[in-house]
Motif scaffolding. Structure first.
Motif, mmCIF file in Angstrom:
data_model
loop_
_atom_site.group_PDB
_atom_site.id
_atom_site.type_symbol
_atom_site.label_atom_id
_atom_site.label_comp_id
_atom_site.label_asym_id
_atom_site.label_seq_id
_atom_site.Cartn_x
_atom_site.Cartn_y
_atom_site.Cartn_z
ATOM 1 N N GLN A 239 19.532 45.090 26.704
ATOM 2 C CA GLN A 239 20.509 45.240 25.628
ATOM 3 C C GLN A 239 21.743 44.406 25.947
ATOM 4 O O GLN A 239 22.232 44.417 27.078
ATOM 5 C CB GLN A 239 20.913 46.695 25.437
ATOM 6 N N ASN B 61 25.421 43.560 26.296
ATOM 7 C CA ASN B 61 26.606 44.382 26.535
ATOM 8 C C ASN B 61 27.744 44.060 25.568
ATOM 9 O O ASN B 61 28.689 44.840 25.462
ATOM 10 C CB ASN B 61 27.095 44.203 27.978
ATOM 11 N N ARG C 193 25.343 44.704 21.526
ATOM 12 C CA ARG C 193 24.396 45.818 21.568
ATOM 13 C C ARG C 193 23.029 45.488 20.983
ATOM 14 O O ARG C 193 22.197 46.393 20.776
ATOM 15 C CB ARG C 193 24.953 47.069 20.860
ATOM 16 N N GLU D 297 17.544 52.237 16.870
ATOM 17 C CA GLU D 297 18.530 53.301 17.023
ATOM 18 C C GLU D 297 18.164 54.569 16.252
ATOM 19 O O GLU D 297 18.922 55.535 16.241
ATOM 20 C CB GLU D 297 19.912 52.814 16.594
ATOM 21 N N THR E 79 22.884 46.020 13.756
ATOM 22 C CA THR E 79 22.750 44.665 14.305
ATOM 23 C C THR E 79 22.087 43.712 13.308
ATOM 24 O O THR E 79 22.418 42.526 13.278
ATOM 25 C CB THR E 79 21.966 44.681 15.624
#
Length: 314
Positions: free
Chosen positions: A63, A65, A68, A216, A242
């Motif tokens: 992932q 940083n 995300r 998610e 995203t």
């Protein structure tokens, strides 16, 4: 140390990749690579076919940083991945024809909330089932497909499909009212580049439609590394957040989202168990067919698939 899944290509050729959304290389590993208990070698069809049951077999999942975004890294070079898709033969895909036609009918109905029938380009159209549905609804339907076998099957049904990968085929700019990526964007090594290429193909105000997995959502968060969609052919794992960010960077305005509900035959659903326990898959499919329930259509919605629609920004 966890060994990596070996594709039809050498693991030595895999390359770490930057985040496709923000370009950062500052990542953390969420899950290690995993391979099966066999010799670790698989054909292109076993790994890259739409109906692959190589669930959980993939390289490390990381992932970013900074933004995300979740993705697989390292991965094989793009040329090797494209070659793999060219070689895929997926006979089982046609066996689930009825369920896929129902699913695409629902997807098209969602798309038509934002654009009236005109010209549509389906990127990664496989054997062209969405094109069939769109044509029956009055669209002029075009397709692009990297698998030689799938493109030939589409041609046999009289569909307008170009064999090749997006960016390698000659398509008219500002020609399409809609471009669709149904379960495709997660397979691309450069999805933001593909979205920009699609934007150039859309008419002013044209609509981009994307279906993908939601990393998610509750199911993948509960399942963790056992989420079945962690597969070698899936390079990037989006969330609604995203994907919206990537569409924005690529020049689109998100205009709607919807859950994606998949319609499948009962015996096909049973066959998906083969990725976990092959004897159980055969037993379940046999039992359903013996009871006359194998062809029963079932709607599946685990909350981890979603549709996003975005309009080309002027």
């Amino acid at each position: 140390m966890t060994a990596e899944l070996q594709s039809p290509y050498s693991v030595d050729s895999t390359q770490s990749v930057p985040c496709n959304l923000c370009g950062s290389r500052d990542v953390r590993e969420l899950y290690p690579a995993r391979h099966d208990a066999g010799n670790g070698h698989h054909s292109a069809t076993e790994i890259y076919a739409c109906t692959s049951s190589a669930y959980g077999l993939c390289g490390p999942i990381v992932q970013c940083n900074r933004c995300r975004l979740v993705f697989q890294s390292p991965v094989p070079p793009p040329a090797e991945i494209i070659h793999a898709y060219e070689e895929v033969v997926d006979e089982r895909y046609e066996q689930e024809r009825i369920g896929r036609l129902h699913t695409f009918g629902r997807d098209l109905a969602e798309l038509e909330r934002y654009v009236t029938p005109g010209r549509v380009l389906d990127v990664g159209c496989h054997i062209g089932l969405f094109l069939e549905v769109a044509e029956k609804a009055g669209w002029e339907a075009w397709g692009v497909e990297p698998s030689r076998w799938a493109a030939e099957r589409a041609h046999a049904h009289g569909l307008s499909v170009t064999h090749g990968a997006l960016g390698e085929v000659d398509l008219p700019h500002e020609y399409f009212d809609a471009v669709t990526l149904w379960d495709v964007i997660e397979h691309l090594n450069d999805p933001i580049g593909a979205l920009r290429e699609c934007r150039a193909l859309l008419k002013p105000g044209g609509v981009m439609a994307v279906c993908t997995m939601d990393v998610e959502a509750l199911f993948p968060r509960l399942a963790g590394r056992r989420w079945p969609w962690y597969m070698q052919m899936h390079l990037i794992y989006f969330s609604k957040r995203t994907l919206a960010a990537m569409l924005d960077v690529a020049g689109y305005d998100v205009i709607g989202t919807a859950p994606h509900k998949r319609v499948i035959r009962a015996d096909y659903l049973a066959s998906r168990l083969e990725g976990y326990w092959p004897p159980a898959a055969k037993l379940a499919a046999s039992a359903l067919n013996a009871a006359g329930l194998g062809d029963k259509l079932i709607t599946i919605d685990l909350g981890d698939l979603f549709l996003t629609f975005a309009r080309k920004r002027d």
